[in-house]
Design an enzyme around this catalytic site. Structure first.
Site, mmCIF file in Angstrom:
data_model
loop_
_atom_site.group_PDB
_atom_site.id
_atom_site.type_symbol
_atom_site.label_atom_id
_atom_site.label_comp_id
_atom_site.label_asym_id
_atom_site.label_seq_id
_atom_site.Cartn_x
_atom_site.Cartn_y
_atom_site.Cartn_z
ATOM 1 N N ASP A 163 -6.919 10.538 2.217
ATOM 2 C CA ASP A 163 -7.583 10.698 3.357
ATOM 3 C C ASP A 163 -8.207 12.284 3.515
ATOM 4 O O ASP A 163 -9.182 12.674 3.698
ATOM 5 C CB ASP A 163 -7.428 10.109 4.860
ATOM 6 C CG ASP A 163 -6.855 9.018 4.662
ATOM 7 O OD1 ASP A 163 -7.651 8.087 3.990
ATOM 8 O OD2 ASP A 163 -5.858 8.394 5.258
ATOM 9 N N ASN A 214 -10.561 2.459 -1.055
ATOM 10 C CA ASN A 214 -9.482 2.358 -0.150
ATOM 11 C C ASN A 214 -8.735 0.916 -0.361
ATOM 12 O O ASN A 214 -8.893 0.107 0.557
ATOM 13 C CB ASN A 214 -9.452 2.690 1.367
ATOM 14 C CG ASN A 214 -8.871 4.110 1.408
ATOM 15 O OD1 ASN A 214 -7.917 4.208 0.970
ATOM 16 N ND2 ASN A 214 -9.511 4.824 2.309
ATOM 17 N N THR A 218 -10.241 10.133 -7.935
ATOM 18 C CA THR A 218 -8.853 10.811 -7.788
ATOM 19 C C THR A 218 -7.948 10.400 -8.974
ATOM 20 O O THR A 218 -7.955 8.940 -8.919
ATOM 21 C CB THR A 218 -8.243 10.800 -6.486
ATOM 22 O OG1 THR A 218 -8.081 9.411 -5.954
ATOM 23 C CG2 THR A 218 -8.846 11.437 -5.550
ATOM 24 N N TYR A 244 1.836 -0.975 11.935
ATOM 25 C CA TYR A 244 2.471 -0.975 10.457
ATOM 26 C C TYR A 244 3.890 -0.204 10.606
ATOM 27 O O TYR A 244 3.921 0.770 11.166
ATOM 28 C CB TYR A 244 1.363 -0.713 9.599
ATOM 29 C CG TYR A 244 1.289 1.019 9.250
ATOM 30 C CD1 TYR A 244 0.494 1.721 9.683
ATOM 31 C CD2 TYR A 244 2.095 1.643 8.160
ATOM 32 C CE1 TYR A 244 0.173 2.994 9.679
ATOM 33 C CE2 TYR A 244 1.593 2.835 7.779
ATOM 34 C CZ TYR A 244 0.953 3.507 8.434
ATOM 35 O OH TYR A 244 0.808 5.070 8.111
ATOM 36 N N SER A 284 -9.364 7.542 10.720
ATOM 37 C CA SER A 284 -9.124 8.914 11.915
ATOM 38 C C SER A 284 -8.512 9.664 11.178
ATOM 39 O O SER A 284 -8.502 11.249 11.796
ATOM 40 C CB SER A 284 -8.170 8.002 13.111
ATOM 41 O OG SER A 284 -7.289 7.740 12.557
ATOM 42 N N ASN A 285 -7.781 9.494 10.065
ATOM 43 C CA ASN A 285 -7.143 10.784 9.428
ATOM 44 C C ASN A 285 -8.380 11.646 8.932
ATOM 45 O O ASN A 285 -8.145 12.819 8.876
ATOM 46 C CB ASN A 285 -6.446 10.149 8.499
ATOM 47 C CG ASN A 285 -5.198 9.267 8.756
ATOM 48 O OD1 ASN A 285 -4.816 9.357 9.811
ATOM 49 N ND2 ASN A 285 -4.583 8.363 7.602
ATOM 50 N N GLY A 337 -4.620 10.757 -9.557
ATOM 51 C CA GLY A 337 -3.194 11.034 -9.261
ATOM 52 C C GLY A 337 -2.779 12.347 -9.918
ATOM 53 O O GLY A 337 -3.325 13.408 -9.568
ATOM 54 N N GLY A 373 -4.508 5.641 10.756
ATOM 55 C CA GLY A 373 -5.501 5.062 10.214
ATOM 56 C C GLY A 373 -6.558 5.781 9.163
ATOM 57 O O GLY A 373 -6.685 7.096 9.717
ATOM 58 N N ARG A 403 -7.178 -2.430 -0.181
ATOM 59 C CA ARG A 403 -5.656 -2.762 0.272
ATOM 60 C C ARG A 403 -5.409 -4.393 -0.137
ATOM 61 O O ARG A 403 -6.139 -5.371 0.384
ATOM 62 C CB ARG A 403 -5.865 -2.867 1.820
ATOM 63 C CG ARG A 403 -5.829 -1.598 2.422
ATOM 64 C CD ARG A 403 -4.683 -0.775 2.385
ATOM 65 N NE ARG A 403 -4.833 0.499 2.846
ATOM 66 C CZ ARG A 403 -4.987 1.571 2.212
ATOM 67 N NH1 ARG A 403 -5.451 1.592 1.114
ATOM 68 N NH2 ARG A 403 -5.153 2.744 3.118
#
Lengths: 318, 318, 318, 318, 318, 318
Positions: free
Chosen positions: D261, D169, D230, D92, D39-40, D232, D36, D171
């Site tokens: 993360d 993030n 970021t 997942y 938490s990461n 890449g 997650g 999704r």
């Protein structure tokens, strides 16, 4: 020339088995090891400190080299393996059953390199440097040339005053009881130490089903020095100057393959060092311990066998 | 009677390979799957939505049942497998090399059940219910009776006005280039779609080494409708009404076995649905994707192939 | 239109379980297979040579395709699966206990694709091409639309004069005994072959706890042709024209999941081919053998079942 | 009351992935870990010596306990997890692609326990004991009540004068860019440290595609203290008082999940201890190192990061 | 008395490494094999057909027996291992890095059984039956008594006119460069074939950093017959009558541990059979091939090495 | 300052064990976990909801960090671990036997980091924040400085009026019964809750072999509040105001290591919450359940223990 305790000749195959009680139909990986009754015997003895040698014919490819390395690693003299560039290495698949599902073996050993071995390829001087020649009923069943090698081995052993030990090890997938009987009856009269399970003795040699009677029948009929019979859950029995009985031990079955070979090795070890009764004792302990060990080989040390025989405590030593 | 798109006949073996780049000499477990060039082809097409069938001869034991189940699971019609109680299932060991160590294959397929198939055992009416018959040069190399089955299959296909596609798939462990040439020259003139790697075409059929010249040479000499050649890193080429060129894609090699079969399936799919150029496109995409997939089979779906062909972005969709 | 022996409708999930008696809290890999009571039943029958079909609704993603491939691989007709792009595939986690630790299941099946199936999506002509319709009490518990599919299936089966077999398979995690009773009492009077464990019958249908009395109660109350009850360690019982009893066999528990489904398949097979007593015999043998097989599916062949029934020796055949 | 450096709120799932580059369709075991984004982030910071806490809502079953144990084991304060007896834990599946095959994720997180968290369940006093509140754009996308928790968290953080860091993030499987924009535009103006990949910023917030312009656009439009993007393979960029650039390092991709993360954690660590440039440096090093580590979590120690930054030799120290 | 080609003395440890690029912190199983620089060397030579022997001191427990069995299995004479009931077997943990994460070794070898070996325990007559004595700089670093064994070995070898080969193999975890220099400068002047990586030669013996200069410096200063230096990606260099250069081959790094030992074995093999240039050739090929092989040991056969040297094609032979 | 229920001090090692009943000689991978009697105890209590802490001295390397993470993950306070850059982490190898083969442990813990802990390094204020100090006879056996830490811990606990619980846990590989007796007789008179297996009590403290007599002997001789003895298959016994008896449950042995620690944790939990009888009940249930769980740690929850105590049904809840 090395001075050996035991020399044996036979086939060892690549062994493939599904892990974790899976069926062959469902396993996506197979455990890969090696197995063959004569090399199992030689390995078990080598680990007890005896000098043993194993002779065979192997393809010089990764499968053949692997077989040799594993047996040599256990201290067996493999210097007389006959290496060939051509041919195939025998394979067997074994699916371990769980109650009430039976275990199942698929042998795929036909036309393996060893089935084409000839007496001319074997180093008979090396064979004769040993005290004991150990043979089984599997080898003559593999091919006619294997049969000839067995006959020649016996001839050479006789010349050198070696002891001959022999286990029927009947394989119904290789020949019929009648074929086996015809061939083995030429061999058994030459044998000093005859080893068999009681069902094999009854089925192939038509021995009586009562163990003591079977032992007497076999000893008399074939004029054998010592007849040793394994009786499954009933332990074992030997008949030479008199009847001896051996026990087995309660065991959790991790892998029963090779338990008979472990018994034979234990009998030979005990018999040579301490007599017939000790032969049965060591045989029974080793066969029982083998049940708890994965793979064909009885990876034991003398101390473990003797601890079991002496009933010493088995908790975890911490 | 089902109406099939493609029917194929051939051998599928149990495939054993060490995991994790290990050598065969050191692996204590082997990954166990199945592989055969014709079933790989049928599986790849079935996954794209075509109706394919695979015919073979298998032992009714766990190994044979497993082969059938895996192919059937991918949607291939396996109803015409010829089952036998006797015989053996072919096995091959593959050790995947890593630079500079080469990959290595040990075939152990001699005398397998399918090598004993006869023309009488095959359901030719079923074969004739398909639009395309796909054959490879492996089958006639397996045994004389397999050779006869191939010849009969061609005869039946001709009667039914089926298209015949054929891939040389030369196997040096089965026969010499000369033996292959003698046999295949009887077959190739009957073929509508001829597929080969350029090295196979040169080695066996003595085609020129320049790809375009090879294609012309083969088309003219054997009077073939379409000649398709794969050129390794250079992509592919087809020659029918004109020369077509196809590309391949950068790939991480998880397992290259079956990439040629994936190409063939892709070519047939693309050609049948959208013409020769699309045949090369689908073939190249599927062969490239196959490199990234473990096992013999091209476990792909149409959408993945088309995403690659269309250059759509390949990040993780989250 | 294929002519089927048995058709069934239900949910199959991805099954995840820790290896080696580990707890779910500690396992870093989970064994991944598939499981569902109706597909287990269809697979077991297909392996015995019966033509079976399984209908469900699956997401066209790797999880859904995998479920279909595994069932199809075992010979079950999966051509009437309803594929959807949206939705989720149900999952269940199972931790196998060891004495005195209980096994534990976490179902995560809510809102799965099949829970949204509607009667309009099912190919009822296909359903009616079978001799037997098999249903379980799980499907109506999944959702109201599943309930409707079950009712419609019964209606169609009646039109086609099919036999209907039904297993309660009570799942306390899906509904209460009261809810189950209300729904199932609409269904059971339509059933020809009623199958249940005795605890399910007592808990849900308030049957008496003495098996014979339960069988009589159920047969009379719901006017069922044959009532079959499994009695755990006590074997099984069937009541039609008279009372029949069946036995079970000592088994090592590798995986008990699916033993009930194996029983049902065995009963149907035995009953259809040789009558009620044979139904109990095959059911008992198959359920016992299933205990020894990992995964949901009873990967057996007829010969193994009959060997067990006939008490033939179970040593390793070598 | 503990005095924390960072507190974060979000969802962590059970993560299931095929080993050895296998496809989900073919893997018979799945690696099971947890993952997650929040938490990461908390784990990565805890391992660098910062006091971090992670707040979530978990089912008190083996899956939920496992998630908590793994995060707690890495030193994160998990004392404010909200435990529930009901509900499900999100799962997942991730299939790791190999060129040219893309990686693939199947989220099965709908209606997970955390999606039902309410602002009343959270211990806001605990939240306010930290210096930094870290949030991501995933949480408000999970459910309306999660959205409310995020808004309340920002409100509480503002009261306590905490710094707020935020990563978009995005999704696409949870919401459309338009939905995301509408929701996030309420949040971003409250943020002190804004983190995003450049594609997310362009897609969701319609930032210009030239990184520097995007940074200026975002900083100005939303009045953010520091914008970090970021890029890449191009490294990273930060814009506060001026533009800063950061690099990345060549990496072998074992597992790229969680690299973003790790970057965020590295940026926060470097920024708080040594300023913006060090933030980019630590972020780039940690993201690069994460590529080489299996699982979601950046299991690194400070010394490894600094060795990479300082270019110290990387041979095996023996 | 066997007549050996090479004898060597040293320590071999149990080697534990996480699979699949995992970190030591996260692996729940460790691959368990064996490794030691001198036994690696003896194994590599034995596989090429040379008679090699390895002498060490091992605890007679499962760990010690395993080490002996694996080395013996590869054909190395292990008959002079000194067995002890007391003491410990050394262990090392190796975590394989992936870019940009470095590999990491934890040695746990202190006070191992071999560190207590004394000159009196070694069978010097056996040692003197070989043509070459091979030693490394690790052994004198293990303990003072090991140092004494090395000095005595050299003394005995000199008496028997044996060739002495020696590889510095500097281990910074065992001693400082200064300690190493002081000890090794007593040894190196006795050496006929001196082997070292260029960094070791520079760090410990203060050789110049230009390889040719280093070779001249070492040859002159210590009066050595042949100086062989490995240059990492630059190949290798030997200096005896003149300067020789060797190449290496592109390699995928499965496991680089033991590549130096493979080089040494290759050099000795090539040099003894065909001269200095062939020594570098075989060394380079074997070191490169070793990179592709898991575990410490160079499990190669002569044919593979020569195929690489001759540039023969490396596709899969089918 | 946290307010703890229990604090304990001791060594935890890396634990390596062959999978699948393999022997250490044959396993190519070893399961790697952690184990130590005091941390096992602390983990078991933490999982029941008690606040426990574990103090030790660990090397700050991957092995040490892993030990801490696993214990911390289970909720134990590990904040007072003493971290060191130097030294080694203890290791133990355990081979699980199967009848009639005994299990076998190889400890390799000499000179581990914790054996060098000194009283000055321990945070005694933290220790004194707990209600109970738990110690075992292993710690004073590790080294003289460990012995001093134990004595100091007792002194501090006495100052703080803490309860002291103590388990002999005799380790014959660390010291003789005589050495143990001499040391422990200084300690035991300070103990409130004395725990031991009956064989340890007899061997070390010369207690009578009849359990009740042993309990009386120990209580009287050392003036202990509660004496608790485990009797193997006979359950357990406690003697305080009167004699109490506890039972055990039939168990399948997955892994018996740590069953004694689980018993101790269960006794302390039950005793503190509900008195002596409940202490024996919880201890017996937890020890029995531990047999079914792999690894050292009793990964249980309160509900499972209570279900066993209450005899609630153990089928799979579906």
């Amino acid at each position: 020339m090395p001075s050996l305790d035991v020399v044996t000749i036979g086939e060892t195959m690549i062994r493939l088995s599904p892990p974790d009680s899976l069926r062959l139909e469902q396993a996506v990986s197979l455990e890969c090891s090696i197995g063959g009754t004569e090399s199992n015997f030689a390995v078990a003895l080598s680990r007890l400190g005896m000098k043993s040698a194993w002779i065979s014919r192997l393809v010089d490819n990764p499968l053949g080299r692997r077989i040799a390395a594993e047996i040599r690693g256990q201290g067996v003299d493999t210097s007389r393996i006959i290496w060939t560039k051509e041919g195939r290495v025998g394979v067997y698949f074994i699916e371990f059953g769980r109650l009430p599902r039976a275990s199942q073996i698929i042998y795929d050993r036909k036309d393996s390199a060893v089935s084409q071995v000839t007496p001319e390829e074997v180093d008979w001087e090396f064979v004769k440097s040993a005290r004991i020649l150990h043979l089984t009923g599997i080898t003559p069943a593999l091919s006619e040339s294997c049969h000839q090698v067995v006959l020649r081995a016996i001839e050479e052993a006789k010349k050198a005053n070696m002891l001959i030990s022999f286990d029927i090890n009947y394989r119904s997938l290789l020949w019929s009881p009648e074929e086996a009987k015809a061939t083995l009856e030429e061999i058994i009269p030459e044998v000093d130490i005859f080893l068999s399970s009681i069902p094999d003795a009854c089925l192939v040699l038509k021995a009586p089903t009562v163990p003591e009677e079977a032992a007497e029948y076999l000893k008399d009929r074939y004029n054998i020095g010592i007849v040793v019979l394994t009786l499954g859950g009933e332990g074992s029995l030997a008949y030479s100057d008199k009847m001896y009985r051996g026990r087995i031990y309660e065991a959790y079955e991790v892998d029963r393959v090779g338990a008979g070979d472990a018994f034979d090795a234990g009998f030979i070890y005990g018999y040579l060092t301490k007599g017939v009764q000790k032969g049965l004792d060591y045989g029974g302990a080793m066969a029982s311990l083998k049940y708890s060990i994965a793979g064909d080989m009885a990876l034991l040390i003398l101390e473990e066998i003797e601890e079991l025989l002496e009933g010493r405590v088995k908790g975890i030593k911490r």
